[in-house]
Design an enzyme around this catalytic site. Structure first.
Site, PDB file in Angstrom:
ATOM      1  N   ASP A  44       4.733   1.847  -0.651  1.00 39.24           N
ATOM      2  CA  ASP A  44       4.105   3.150  -0.380  1.00 39.24           C
ATOM      3  C   ASP A  44       4.760   4.221  -1.260  1.00 39.24           C
ATOM      4  OD1 ASP A  44       2.262   4.763   1.525  1.00 39.24           O
ATOM      5  OD2 ASP A  44       4.156   5.859   1.530  1.00 39.24           O
ATOM      6  N   GLU A  46       5.392   7.907  -2.918  1.00 43.23           N
ATOM      7  CA  GLU A  46       5.178   9.354  -2.747  1.00 43.23           C
ATOM      8  C   GLU A  46       5.127   9.953  -4.151  1.00 43.23           C
ATOM      9  OE1 GLU A  46       4.421  10.470   0.210  1.00 43.23           O
ATOM     10  OE2 GLU A  46       4.969   8.549   1.111  1.00 43.23           O
ATOM     11  N   ASP A 143      -2.420   4.028  -4.025  1.00 49.50           N
ATOM     12  CA  ASP A 143      -1.144   3.808  -4.729  1.00 49.50           C
ATOM     13  C   ASP A 143      -1.337   3.007  -6.019  1.00 49.50           C
ATOM     14  OD1 ASP A 143       1.215   4.390  -2.399  1.00 49.50           O
ATOM     15  OD2 ASP A 143      -0.760   3.809  -1.659  1.00 49.50           O
ATOM     16  N   HIS A 200       4.937  10.458   5.680  1.00 46.82           N
ATOM     17  CA  HIS A 200       4.988  10.887   4.275  1.00 46.82           C
ATOM     18  C   HIS A 200       6.375  10.777   3.653  1.00 46.82           C
ATOM     19  CE1 HIS A 200       0.847  12.066   4.671  1.00 46.82           C
ATOM     20  NE2 HIS A 200       1.120  13.042   5.518  1.00 46.82           N
ATOM     21  N   ASP A 205       7.240   5.370   5.795  1.00 44.36           N
ATOM     22  CA  ASP A 205       5.860   4.864   5.797  1.00 44.36           C
ATOM     23  C   ASP A 205       5.863   3.346   5.610  1.00 44.36           C
ATOM     24  OD1 ASP A 205       4.852   7.403   6.170  1.00 44.36           O
ATOM     25  OD2 ASP A 205       4.145   7.675   4.119  1.00 44.36           O
TER      26      ASP A 205
END
Ligand code: AMP
Ligand code: MG
Ligand code: MG
Length: 232
Positions: A44, A46, A143, A200, A205
């Site tokens: 995941d 960011e 992603d 987030h 996550d």
């Protein structure tokens, strides 16, 4: 064709398809079969952002967490976690910090994506993953379908083949439970799982997605299959 649950049928595509040509995908689709993954790699990212989506281009990865989930126990057996220095827009917006919890100091002295990618490849080797059947698992397709290809297009880097197919957990969740989840909190609440950490934060996550992977994995009707592919 193998059926999983009563509601939806599945096409089973073998793992390691990142090593296969496109034509072999269609051959496989002609005679679908179930496949076993030894490891599921929960990922995941960011990224740099602002309150108005689309105002920062290219968005750049600032957190790169991956959890290696073993598929007998569905326990986490390895972790790769790095913060990444953005290069095009090196200063994080206050919005990005408040959304992700990532402050400027956490990325300031970190390596850029190219170096982190090389380190990630070494980590895959250290986890002996090239001798195993593995697939990435993400929540949604953004992603690996949008963020990573767009950033690589900008830097001129070549996308490693193993990032060209993945499992969107929302699809597996929908097939297993009959409910198409809006987002990660929706999956957690539907599965009666308590959210850990903050939404987030990439690593939190990933832990929460890994909890959903485990929830689905322990249900015997969940069928892991690659759901998404990058066009060549
Ligand atoms: P997530 O994995 O849902 O935490 O989000 C991944 C990335 O998408 C974040 O690091 C942001 O770059 C972007 N993002 C997520 N939610 C928002 C939002 N509400 N507004 C703007 N960007 C967002
Ligand atoms: Mg995400
Ligand atoms: Mg996230």
């Amino acid at each position: 064709m193998h059926m999983a649950g009563k509601r939806l049928c599945h096409l089973f595509i073998p793992a390691r398809t990142h090593l296969r040509s496109k034509s072999s995908f269609s051959r496989t689709n002609d005679s679908p079969r179930r496949h076993h993954f030894d490891r599921l790699l929960v990922l995941d990212f960011e990224a740099t952002c602002d309150s108005k989506r689309g105002t920062i281009r290219p968005q750049e990865i600032i957190e790169f967490p991956v959890l290696n989930v073993e598929t007998n126990s569905f326990e986490i057996v390895g972790t790769f976690h790095r913060y990444v220095k953005p290069e095009v827009h090196p200063t994080l917006t206050p919005f990005c910090t408040s959304l992700t919890g990532i402050i400027q100091d956490m990325v300031e002295d970190e390596a850029p994506l190219k170096t982190v990618m090389e380190d990630f490849h070494k980590w895959l080797l250290s986890q002996d993953l090239f001798n195993k059947e593995f697939a990435f698992v993400t929540c949604g397709d953004w992603d690996l379908k949008e963020l990573l290809p767009r950033q690589f297009l900008h830097t001129g880097q070549v996308i490693p083949a193993y990032f060209k197919s993945w499992i969107n957990i929302k699809m597996i969740f929908a097939e297993s439970t009959g409910v198409y989840p809006r987002n990660l909190p929706h999956m957690l609440s539907h599965a009666n799982l308590v959210q850990s950490g903050r939404l987030h934060s990439g690593i939190d996550d990933c832990r929460n997605i890994a909890a959903v992977v485990r929830f689905l994995g322990l249900q015997k009707n969940s069928q892991w299959r690659l759901t998404s592919f990058l066009e060549d």
